[in-house]
Write a protein that holds these residues in place. Structure first.
Motif, PDB file in Angstrom:
ATOM      1  N   SER A  72     -41.797  61.109 -79.448  1.00 58.86           N
ATOM      2  CA  SER A  72     -42.546  60.576 -80.582  1.00 58.86           C
ATOM      3  C   SER A  72     -42.227  61.330 -81.871  1.00 58.86           C
ATOM      4  N   GLY A  73     -41.883  62.612 -81.747  1.00 58.11           N
ATOM      5  CA  GLY A  73     -41.502  63.381 -82.926  1.00 58.11           C
ATOM      6  C   GLY A  73     -40.235  62.860 -83.564  1.00 58.11           C
ATOM      7  N   LEU A  74     -39.276  62.432 -82.749  1.00 56.58           N
ATOM      8  CA  LEU A  74     -38.052  61.842 -83.273  1.00 56.58           C
ATOM      9  C   LEU A  74     -38.360  60.522 -83.969  1.00 56.58           C
ATOM     10  N   ARG A  75     -39.233  59.732 -83.380  1.00 56.34           N
ATOM     11  CA  ARG A  75     -39.644  58.477 -84.014  1.00 56.34           C
ATOM     12  C   ARG A  75     -40.223  58.740 -85.409  1.00 56.34           C
ATOM     13  N   ALA A  76     -41.139  59.721 -85.493  1.00 55.97           N
ATOM     14  CA  ALA A  76     -41.774  60.025 -86.776  1.00 55.97           C
ATOM     15  C   ALA A  76     -40.751  60.495 -87.800  1.00 55.97           C
ATOM     16  N   ARG A  77     -39.807  61.328 -87.353  1.00 56.99           N
ATOM     17  CA  ARG A  77     -38.788  61.830 -88.279  1.00 56.99           C
ATOM     18  C   ARG A  77     -37.878  60.702 -88.752  1.00 56.99           C
ATOM     19  N   ALA A  78     -37.471  59.814 -87.834  1.00 51.90           N
ATOM     20  CA  ALA A  78     -36.619  58.691 -88.213  1.00 51.90           C
ATOM     21  C   ALA A  78     -37.325  57.767 -89.195  1.00 51.90           C
ATOM     22  N   GLU A  79     -38.620  57.578 -88.981  1.00 54.36           N
ATOM     23  CA  GLU A  79     -39.376  56.712 -89.894  1.00 54.36           C
ATOM     24  C   GLU A  79     -39.440  57.305 -91.290  1.00 54.36           C
ATOM     25  N   GLU A  80     -39.717  58.601 -91.358  1.00 52.52           N
ATOM     26  CA  GLU A  80     -39.891  59.256 -92.653  1.00 52.52           C
ATOM     27  C   GLU A  80     -38.566  59.491 -93.374  1.00 52.52           C
ATOM     28  N   GLU A  81     -37.539  59.939 -92.633  1.00 46.99           N
ATOM     29  CA  GLU A  81     -36.300  60.351 -93.272  1.00 46.99           C
ATOM     30  C   GLU A  81     -35.293  59.217 -93.447  1.00 46.99           C
ATOM     31  N   VAL A  82     -35.400  58.163 -92.624  1.00 49.01           N
ATOM     32  CA  VAL A  82     -34.377  57.117 -92.652  1.00 49.01           C
ATOM     33  C   VAL A  82     -34.965  55.742 -92.956  1.00 49.01           C
ATOM     34  N   LEU A  83     -35.824  55.240 -92.082  1.00 52.35           N
ATOM     35  CA  LEU A  83     -36.298  53.864 -92.234  1.00 52.35           C
ATOM     36  C   LEU A  83     -37.011  53.636 -93.555  1.00 52.35           C
ATOM     37  N   ALA A  84     -37.664  54.669 -94.089  1.00 47.00           N
ATOM     38  CA  ALA A  84     -38.392  54.511 -95.348  1.00 47.00           C
ATOM     39  C   ALA A  84     -37.469  54.145 -96.510  1.00 47.00           C
ATOM     40  N   LYS A  85     -36.177  54.402 -96.369  1.00 44.62           N
ATOM     41  CA  LYS A  85     -35.235  54.132 -97.455  1.00 44.62           C
ATOM     42  C   LYS A  85     -34.632  52.735 -97.404  1.00 44.62           C
ATOM     43  N   PHE A  86     -34.962  51.957 -96.377  1.00 42.86           N
ATOM     44  CA  PHE A  86     -34.333  50.651 -96.203  1.00 42.86           C
ATOM     45  C   PHE A  86     -35.379  49.542 -96.292  1.00 42.86           C
ATOM     46  N   ASP A  87     -35.031  48.496 -97.027  1.00 43.40           N
ATOM     47  CA  ASP A  87     -35.909  47.333 -97.182  1.00 43.40           C
ATOM     48  C   ASP A  87     -35.432  46.221 -96.251  1.00 43.40           C
ATOM     49  N   LEU A  88     -36.075  46.130 -95.097  1.00 43.89           N
ATOM     50  CA  LEU A  88     -35.718  45.083 -94.147  1.00 43.89           C
ATOM     51  C   LEU A  88     -36.333  43.757 -94.580  1.00 43.89           C
ATOM     52  N   ALA A  89     -35.671  42.672 -94.204  1.00 37.26           N
ATOM     53  CA  ALA A  89     -36.159  41.324 -94.456  1.00 37.26           C
ATOM     54  C   ALA A  89     -36.566  40.672 -93.145  1.00 37.26           C
ATOM     55  N   SER A 135     -40.516  39.092 -88.156  1.00 38.22           N
ATOM     56  CA  SER A 135     -40.864  39.567 -89.491  1.00 38.22           C
ATOM     57  C   SER A 135     -40.205  40.913 -89.749  1.00 38.22           C
ATOM     58  N   ALA A 136     -40.140  41.290 -91.012  1.00 36.54           N
ATOM     59  CA  ALA A 136     -39.539  42.568 -91.382  1.00 36.54           C
ATOM     60  C   ALA A 136     -40.319  43.734 -90.778  1.00 36.54           C
ATOM     61  N   ASP A 137     -41.651  43.651 -90.824  1.00 38.14           N
ATOM     62  CA  ASP A 137     -42.458  44.727 -90.253  1.00 38.14           C
ATOM     63  C   ASP A 137     -42.227  44.868 -88.752  1.00 38.14           C
ATOM     64  N   GLN A 138     -42.119  43.735 -88.059  1.00 37.35           N
ATOM     65  CA  GLN A 138     -41.852  43.777 -86.617  1.00 37.35           C
ATOM     66  C   GLN A 138     -40.473  44.365 -86.342  1.00 37.35           C
ATOM     67  N   MET A 139     -39.505  44.058 -87.198  1.00 34.80           N
ATOM     68  CA  MET A 139     -38.150  44.587 -87.009  1.00 34.80           C
ATOM     69  C   MET A 139     -38.132  46.092 -87.221  1.00 34.80           C
ATOM     70  N   ARG A 140     -38.845  46.553 -88.217  1.00 31.08           N
ATOM     71  CA  ARG A 140     -38.932  47.994 -88.462  1.00 31.08           C
ATOM     72  C   ARG A 140     -39.570  48.704 -87.258  1.00 31.08           C
ATOM     73  N   THR A 141     -40.647  48.118 -86.751  1.00 34.28           N
ATOM     74  CA  THR A 141     -41.320  48.696 -85.591  1.00 34.28           C
ATOM     75  C   THR A 141     -40.404  48.726 -84.376  1.00 34.28           C
ATOM     76  N   LEU A 142     -39.633  47.656 -84.179  1.00 34.63           N
ATOM     77  CA  LEU A 142     -38.711  47.607 -83.043  1.00 34.63           C
ATOM     78  C   LEU A 142     -37.685  48.730 -83.122  1.00 34.63           C
ATOM     79  N   LEU A 143     -37.133  48.970 -84.305  1.00 43.98           N
ATOM     80  CA  LEU A 143     -36.141  50.022 -84.466  1.00 43.98           C
ATOM     81  C   LEU A 143     -36.734  51.396 -84.185  1.00 43.98           C
ATOM     82  N   LEU A 144     -38.022  51.564 -84.427  1.00 45.63           N
ATOM     83  CA  LEU A 144     -38.680  52.834 -84.139  1.00 45.63           C
ATOM     84  C   LEU A 144     -39.115  52.929 -82.687  1.00 45.63           C
ATOM     85  N   ASP A 145     -39.532  51.791 -82.119  1.00 48.79           N
ATOM     86  CA  ASP A 145     -39.984  51.796 -80.721  1.00 48.79           C
ATOM     87  C   ASP A 145     -38.895  52.268 -79.766  1.00 48.79           C
ATOM     88  N   THR A 146     -37.642  52.094 -80.132  1.00 51.25           N
ATOM     89  CA  THR A 146     -36.563  52.450 -79.210  1.00 51.25           C
ATOM     90  C   THR A 146     -36.572  53.937 -78.877  1.00 51.25           C
TER      91      THR A 146
END
Length: 333
Positions: A209-226, A243-254
């Motif tokens: 879960s720590g890797l998920r949090a770091r990826a969200e903060e350091e990487v995913l936050a910089k990208f605007d998914l559609a 949806s974009a929000d679901q896609m973002r969540t999927l990339l983090l859920d992995t």
């Protein structure tokens, strides 16, 4: 769930195995679909992907990941142009989610290149600091009840473990300390199973879960998914991502959700899918019994693309495709 009586087609982007320039470099240099995608990727990163891939020593380094991503997308391009592929839905297994993100339209290709590159670097930094003692083992021919018995033995000894995936009947992924890997493999062999390959760093478990949090903060936050233009099936629960929000969540859920292939198959069947095209280097998804029983499977990897005079390999449905012996590969993410 959406259902239909009309036969539909899906494209599936497989996970990543050990990737070396000597294995796919020739294909990447001569295939016109790859060359087109490579040019765009080079511009996005400001350097040559092939040069970085050629000089990299790690099988799963950032340029190996970019190469795997490019090949999967380019092979889907090839299937669209040469085989008439017009998918109604797509799915990405584990690492294949990156290709699904680009192919579905959730991110422009060049942005997906940068996302893949930055996530690879983020993961590398994380595992230089955390969980260096963990590995994820993929095993087969172990029924669920038997696996629970063996895992119970780990629990009795106070050993950490998590189930990181269920891929087919009797095929699972288990994360554990590297120090107990050999003894666990011997136990799996004793109950009639096979250990296929191990992954280090580990993947798909709650402890990350720590890797998920770091990826969200350091990487995913910089990208605007559609919102994806093509529905994407989540590889851990079979839900439709639209949806974009679901896609973002999927990339983090992995990072911290176990992968499960059966729900993906169930969703695709419920949508009326009868044929799946697996585009990319793949030793797993197109061969699984659960896949071949449910669909006509068209596998298009670099090896098939390098033989243009022959049709793409087709796996007959309702035939057994379980691996029959241990693989020497270390990772299939």
């Amino acid at each position: 769930m959406m259902t239909t009586d009309q036969a539909r087609t899906a494209v599936v982007f497989p996970g990543m195995g050990p990737s070396r320039f000597t294995d796919v470099g020739k294909f990447m240099m001569i295939d016109p679909f790859v060359r087109k995608r490579l040019a765009a990727a080079d511009e996005a990163l400001g350097r040559s992907v092939l040069d970085g891939f050629r000089t990299a020593g790690a099988d799963f380094g950032e340029f190996a990941q970019i190469a795997c991503f490019i090949n999967s997308v380019a092979l889907a391009d090839r299937a669209v142009e040469t085989q008439g592929l017009a998918p109604d839905v797509c799915a990405g297994f584990s690492f294949g989610q990156k290709a699904a993100t680009a192919f579905s339209g959730a991110l422009p290709f060049t942005e997906a290149v940068r996302l893949t590159y930055e996530l690879a670097l983020c993961e590398k930094r994380f595992f230089e600091e955390e969980h260096q003692d963990l590995v994820t083992l993929t095993l087969t021919r172990v029924p669920d009840a038997t696996l629970q018995e063996v895992l119970g033995e780990l629990s009795e000894r106070g050993e950490f473990h998590e189930v990181s995936g269920r891929l087919d009947e009797g095929m699972h992924m288990v994360t554990m300390r590297e120090q107990v890997l050999e003894s666990f493999q011997r136990r799996i062999s004793a109950v009639g199973g096979y250990s296929l390959y191990s992954m280090k760093p580990p993947a798909h478990c709650r402890i990350l879960s720590g890797l998920r949090a770091r990826a969200e903060e350091e990487v995913l936050a910089k990208f605007d998914l559609a919102d994806p233009e093509l529905p994407v099936v989540a590889d851990h629960d079979g839900s439709l991502v639209m949806s974009a929000d679901q896609m973002r969540t999927l990339l983090l859920d992995t990072f911290d959700h176990p992968v499960r292939w059966h729900p993906v198959v169930d969703t695709l069947r419920g949508m009326g899918v009868t044929t799946v095209h697996v585009t990319g280097s793949d030793r797993l998804i197109h061969r699984l019994d659960v896949t071949t029983r449910a669909f006509d499977v068209v596998a298009l990897g670099p090896e098939q693309a390098l033989r243009p005079a022959r049709p793409a390999a087709r796996s007959a449905s309702r035939t057994s495709a379980q691996p029959s012996a241990p693989s020497s590969a270390r990772k299939e993410q």
